[in-house]
Scaffold this motif. Structure first.
Motif, PDB file in Angstrom:
ATOM      1  N   TRP A 179     -13.199   9.317  27.460  1.00 20.87           N
ATOM      2  CA  TRP A 179     -12.426   8.172  26.976  1.00 20.87           C
ATOM      3  C   TRP A 179     -10.922   8.426  27.184  1.00 20.87           C
ATOM      4  N   PRO A 180     -10.160   7.424  27.651  1.00 17.70           N
ATOM      5  CA  PRO A 180     -10.538   6.035  27.932  1.00 17.70           C
ATOM      6  C   PRO A 180     -10.834   5.759  29.410  1.00 17.70           C
ATOM      7  N   GLU A 181     -11.035   6.799  30.219  1.00 18.87           N
ATOM      8  CA  GLU A 181     -11.250   6.592  31.650  1.00 18.87           C
ATOM      9  C   GLU A 181     -12.628   6.014  31.940  1.00 18.87           C
ATOM     10  N   VAL A 182     -13.605   6.334  31.090  1.00 18.89           N
ATOM     11  CA  VAL A 182     -14.965   5.820  31.299  1.00 18.89           C
ATOM     12  C   VAL A 182     -15.551   5.369  29.971  1.00 18.89           C
ATOM     13  N   SER A 183     -16.382   4.344  30.027  1.00 21.97           N
ATOM     14  CA  SER A 183     -17.109   3.856  28.851  1.00 21.97           C
ATOM     15  C   SER A 183     -18.210   2.918  29.315  1.00 21.97           C
ATOM     16  N   TYR A 184     -19.328   2.945  28.608  1.00 27.89           N
ATOM     17  CA  TYR A 184     -20.375   1.959  28.854  1.00 27.89           C
ATOM     18  C   TYR A 184     -20.056   0.629  28.182  1.00 27.89           C
ATOM     19  N   GLY A 185     -19.034   0.606  27.325  1.00 30.51           N
ATOM     20  CA  GLY A 185     -18.683  -0.602  26.601  1.00 30.51           C
ATOM     21  C   GLY A 185     -17.766  -1.514  27.390  1.00 30.51           C
ATOM     22  N   LEU A 186     -17.355  -2.614  26.723  1.00 27.11           N
ATOM     23  CA  LEU A 186     -16.518  -3.642  27.324  1.00 27.11           C
ATOM     24  C   LEU A 186     -15.198  -3.729  26.579  1.00 27.11           C
ATOM     25  N   ASN A 187     -14.256  -4.488  27.151  1.00 30.13           N
ATOM     26  CA  ASN A 187     -12.994  -4.746  26.482  1.00 30.13           C
ATOM     27  C   ASN A 187     -13.184  -5.913  25.514  1.00 30.13           C
ATOM     28  N   TYR A 188     -12.561  -5.801  24.327  1.00 35.12           N
ATOM     29  CA  TYR A 188     -12.597  -6.919  23.397  1.00 35.12           C
ATOM     30  C   TYR A 188     -11.866  -8.114  23.990  1.00 35.12           C
ATOM     31  N   GLY A 189     -12.309  -9.291  23.664  1.00 35.69           N
ATOM     32  CA  GLY A 189     -11.630 -10.489  24.147  1.00 35.69           C
ATOM     33  C   GLY A 189     -12.525 -11.698  24.019  1.00 35.69           C
ATOM     34  N   PHE A 190     -12.075 -12.800  24.561  1.00 33.59           N
ATOM     35  CA  PHE A 190     -12.793 -14.077  24.488  1.00 33.59           C
ATOM     36  C   PHE A 190     -12.900 -14.669  25.886  1.00 33.59           C
ATOM     37  N   PRO A 191     -13.966 -14.433  26.643  1.00 33.92           N
ATOM     38  CA  PRO A 191     -15.104 -13.581  26.296  1.00 33.92           C
ATOM     39  C   PRO A 191     -14.803 -12.111  26.593  1.00 33.92           C
ATOM     40  N   SER A 192     -15.746 -11.225  26.248  1.00 31.47           N
ATOM     41  CA  SER A 192     -15.582  -9.809  26.559  1.00 31.47           C
ATOM     42  C   SER A 192     -15.695  -9.585  28.058  1.00 31.47           C
ATOM     43  N   ARG A 193     -14.960  -8.578  28.542  1.00 30.76           N
ATOM     44  CA  ARG A 193     -14.971  -8.254  29.972  1.00 30.76           C
ATOM     45  C   ARG A 193     -15.107  -6.748  30.150  1.00 30.76           C
ATOM     46  N   PRO A 194     -15.411  -6.301  31.356  1.00 29.69           N
ATOM     47  CA  PRO A 194     -15.540  -4.859  31.581  1.00 29.69           C
ATOM     48  C   PRO A 194     -14.288  -4.098  31.146  1.00 29.69           C
ATOM     49  N   TRP A 195     -14.489  -2.874  30.676  1.00 26.45           N
ATOM     50  CA  TRP A 195     -13.385  -2.020  30.255  1.00 26.45           C
ATOM     51  C   TRP A 195     -12.469  -1.737  31.453  1.00 26.45           C
ATOM     52  N   ARG A 196     -11.191  -2.077  31.297  1.00 26.84           N
ATOM     53  CA  ARG A 196     -10.276  -2.085  32.446  1.00 26.84           C
ATOM     54  C   ARG A 196     -10.137  -0.730  33.134  1.00 26.84           C
ATOM     55  N   ALA A 197     -10.135   0.346  32.348  1.00 28.46           N
ATOM     56  CA  ALA A 197      -9.854   1.651  32.936  1.00 28.46           C
ATOM     57  C   ALA A 197     -11.036   2.220  33.711  1.00 28.46           C
ATOM     58  N   ASN A 198     -12.223   1.656  33.528  1.00 22.55           N
ATOM     59  CA  ASN A 198     -13.425   2.201  34.150  1.00 22.55           C
ATOM     60  C   ASN A 198     -13.504   1.732  35.607  1.00 22.55           C
ATOM     61  N   THR A 199     -13.305   2.644  36.555  1.00 21.90           N
ATOM     62  CA  THR A 199     -13.281   2.263  37.972  1.00 21.90           C
ATOM     63  C   THR A 199     -14.662   1.895  38.497  1.00 21.90           C
ATOM     64  N   HIS A 200     -15.725   2.406  37.877  1.00 23.58           N
ATOM     65  CA  HIS A 200     -17.094   2.074  38.262  1.00 23.58           C
ATOM     66  C   HIS A 200     -17.793   1.505  37.029  1.00 23.58           C
ATOM     67  N   GLN A 201     -17.736   0.179  36.905  1.00 21.35           N
ATOM     68  CA  GLN A 201     -18.248  -0.465  35.704  1.00 21.35           C
ATOM     69  C   GLN A 201     -19.725  -0.162  35.499  1.00 21.35           C
ATOM     70  N   GLY A 202     -20.063   0.083  34.217  1.00 19.36           N
ATOM     71  CA  GLY A 202     -21.434   0.401  33.879  1.00 19.36           C
ATOM     72  C   GLY A 202     -21.812   1.844  34.143  1.00 19.36           C
ATOM     73  N   ARG A 203     -20.843   2.668  34.573  1.00 17.81           N
ATOM     74  CA  ARG A 203     -21.103   4.072  34.841  1.00 17.81           C
ATOM     75  C   ARG A 203     -20.245   4.937  33.928  1.00 17.81           C
ATOM     76  N   HIS A 204     -20.545   6.230  33.887  1.00 16.72           N
ATOM     77  CA  HIS A 204     -19.803   7.186  33.060  1.00 16.72           C
ATOM     78  C   HIS A 204     -19.527   8.425  33.905  1.00 16.72           C
ATOM     79  N   ASP A 205     -19.078   8.172  35.151  1.00 15.32           N
ATOM     80  CA  ASP A 205     -18.976   9.241  36.132  1.00 15.32           C
ATOM     81  C   ASP A 205     -17.745  10.110  35.904  1.00 15.32           C
ATOM     82  N   GLY A 206     -17.897  11.394  36.239  1.00 13.72           N
ATOM     83  CA  GLY A 206     -16.758  12.308  36.238  1.00 13.72           C
ATOM     84  C   GLY A 206     -16.524  13.054  34.942  1.00 13.72           C
TER      85      GLY A 206
END
Length: 562
Positions: free
Chosen positions: A308-335
């Motif tokens: 954290w915060p470079e990788v996360s399986y979660g999303l960014n809070y918002g309306f609507p929620s979107r992928p976590w900005r810092a995660n270069t490979h969305q849905g992954r936890h690489d590195g």
């Protein structure tokens, strides 16, 4: 150098007083609740058990009130068969078993965790309309036996200092006597004060104390592990990434040598570690909130970085929620070191333990993970280095902490100021009948409630209403916009809901807004506040970095200006 950058990035901002009407209403409701508690002259009360069915055991649960607080914070600790509890303000009490082994006596401890709340209420934090005082709290308790038969009680908590808020682990001597627990208030001592002292932030929450972590566990004979959250210094709600900076304790698990007070970083890359448990086999289990989903179950190993915060399986809070900005490979936890298990969607994960007692023989060795948002216990079967299956056990309240009694029965502290006592209802083995009373009696309420009546209200944070939305708008938005027609750097927002996008005569809109079609709806305003550049590419509107919880009150206010 890192400390200078940290301080420079968070110490600017505007201040306005909290809405007086909202504060008064909240205070009156809580004062009434206290008065009703004190007026209840019944000293002994009986609480019935209700059934909860699970896959392997039939359970029963009794709800025992232990205060008048509501909201986050507070913790449990066990000294033998006595269970100590605290609310968010550091008011201490305990449940002590009666001679029959099944009923309890509730008592209050006169001492309070030293937090300097009075100083906080006079500070610039309290003047900010977005500051939520319920985020300033006591976090965790840990009772460690001493050689003289007493206990060292460790408490993690916030403390107001000079224009900043400290994360502190304090220690005090606690004695278990024939007449009850006694605390030596003169023996409070700082074991650990995190670096840095946290100043008021200019972006996101002014003080994100709900992302504190604070769990404690003894590792070895003289070392203490303490988890610290990142307090929302995550590179998205502001530029600073505390969890990745070795110059700060934030976003880490810290190991403290109790003899020398020397601190070392045990693990890093953590967001909001809400659970910590060292199993009998020495495995260090940790649970951690993801940003919006992606709650994690981790095994902590010295020197590892959990991303954290470079990788996360979660999303960014918002309306609507979107992928976590810092995660270069969305849905992954690489590195980085991966979690053992992740919850999608989020359960609002809190503390955990391993079921080891005789009460639940078919659960022995399973992890019991509690949840705030999901109001439940999750039983995880862990074998061969992986989670085999999970079972959700609903309890109906936000679970803040849990303890396992010597018998294996469970006590859960909830955000509704209750302790939930959970035991087995069924017979684990044929021919082994259980004869149990259908309720639990708790005595001592008269003195306990009278002591609570002398304490200040636990939470006095702003409410999500029009007055709060107006205060936030005036604090954060009115420098460029006004709620009524007039000359400003941005277009006036009087009557914006229902108005055609980019339609104020004479205002030099960007091409993105001037060429947009349709009208401003409530949802479009929420989208714009949440991520303007994504929804209106090319807009010249500066990035809005507000706590996501204030978006709707601001739009409520703008909606009523029409």
């Amino acid at each position: 150098m890192a400390g200078s950058v940290f301080l420079a990035g968070v110490t600017t901002g505007l201040f306005l007083p909290q809405p007086a009407i909202a504060k008064r209403a909240v205070r009156e409701v809580r004062d009434l609740r206290k008065q009703l508690s004190v007026n209840d002259a019944q000293d002994s009360r009986n609480f019935k058990f209700r059934a909860i069915e699970t896959a392997l055991h039939s359970l029963e649960m009794a709800q025992i009130p232990v205060g008048t607080f509501a909201g986050g914070g507070g913790a449990l600790a066990r000294t033998g068969t006595t269970v100590l509890f605290t609310d968010a303000l550091g008011n201490l009490g305990y449940l002590r078993p009666e001679a029959n082994g099944t009923d309890y006596e509730i008592r209050h401890l006169a001492a309070t965790v030293p937090m300097n709340r009075a100083g906080l209420l006079k500070s610039e934090f309290a003047k900010d309309p977005e500051f939520n005082i319920s985020y300033f709290r006591t976090l965790e308790l840990l009772a460690v036996p001493r050689s003289d038969g007493q206990f060292d009680l460790y408490v993690s908590h916030h403390r107001y200092a000079d224009n900043c808020i400290q994360f502190v682990v304090s220690r005090v001597v606690l004695a278990e006597t024939p007449t009850g627990l006694q605390l030596d208030a003169s023996s409070w001592d700082d074991v650990f004060v995190a670096k840095p002292c946290i100043p008021k932030k200019a972006t996101g929450h002014p003080f994100a104390g709900h992302e504190s972590g604070g769990r404690l566990a003894l590792i070895g004979s003289n070392s203490l592990l303490v988890t610290l959250g990142d307090y929302e210094f995550d590179g998205v709600n502001g530029p600073y990434k505390a969890s990745m900076d070795p110059a700060t304790d934030l976003g880490k698990t810290i190991e403290i040598n109790l003899d020398t007070r020397q601190r070392t970083i045990y693990t890093s890359g953590q967001r909001n570690p809400q659970g910590l448990y060292i199993a009998p086999d020495g495995v260090v289990w940790e649970t951690e909130h993801g940003p919006h989903g992606g709650d994690e179950l981790n095994i902590l190993k010295r020197g590892q970085n959990y991303g954290w915060p470079e990788v996360s399986y979660g999303l960014n809070y918002g309306f609507p929620s979107r992928p976590w900005r810092a995660n270069t490979h969305q849905g992954r936890h690489d590195g980085y070191t991966k979690p053992v298990f992740a919850f999608m969607p989020s359960i609002g994960i809190s503390n955990l333990l391993e079921s080891t007692g005789e009460e639940f023989p078919l659960w022995r060795g399973d992890l019991l993970v509690t949840a705030l948002k999901d109001r439940s216990i999750w039983r995880l079967r862990y074998e061969d280095n992986r989670v085999i299956y999970s079972e959700r056990i609903p309890v109906g309240e936000r679970v803040r902490d849990l303890e396992q009694l010597p018998s294996g029965q469970l006590m859960l502290l909830t955000d509704d100021a209750n302790i939930l006592l959970i035991r087995r209802k069924d017979d684990a083995e044929p021919g082994a009948p259980r004869v149990a009373q259908r309720s639990v009696a708790v005595s001592g309420y008269r003195a306990f409630n009278q002591a609570l009546a002398q304490k200040p209200s636990t939470n006095e944070g702003p409410e999500a209403n029009l007055a709060f939305g107006r205060s936030v708008f005036e604090s954060r938005c009115a420098g460029c916009h006004t709620g009524t027609p007039g000359t400003t750097n941005g277009p006036p927002l009087h009557g914006v809901v229902g108005r055609r996008i980019g339609s104020v005569d004479g205002f030099p809109y960007s091409d993105a807004l001037a060429g947009a079609e349709g009208i401003w709806t409530r949802q479009r305003l929420l989208d714009f506040l949440s991520d303007a550049s994504h929804n209106f590419q090319g807009t010249t509107m500066p990035e809005v970095v507000l706590p996501y919880r204030v978006y709707e009150p601001v739009v409520d206010y703008l909606e009523q200006t029409g």
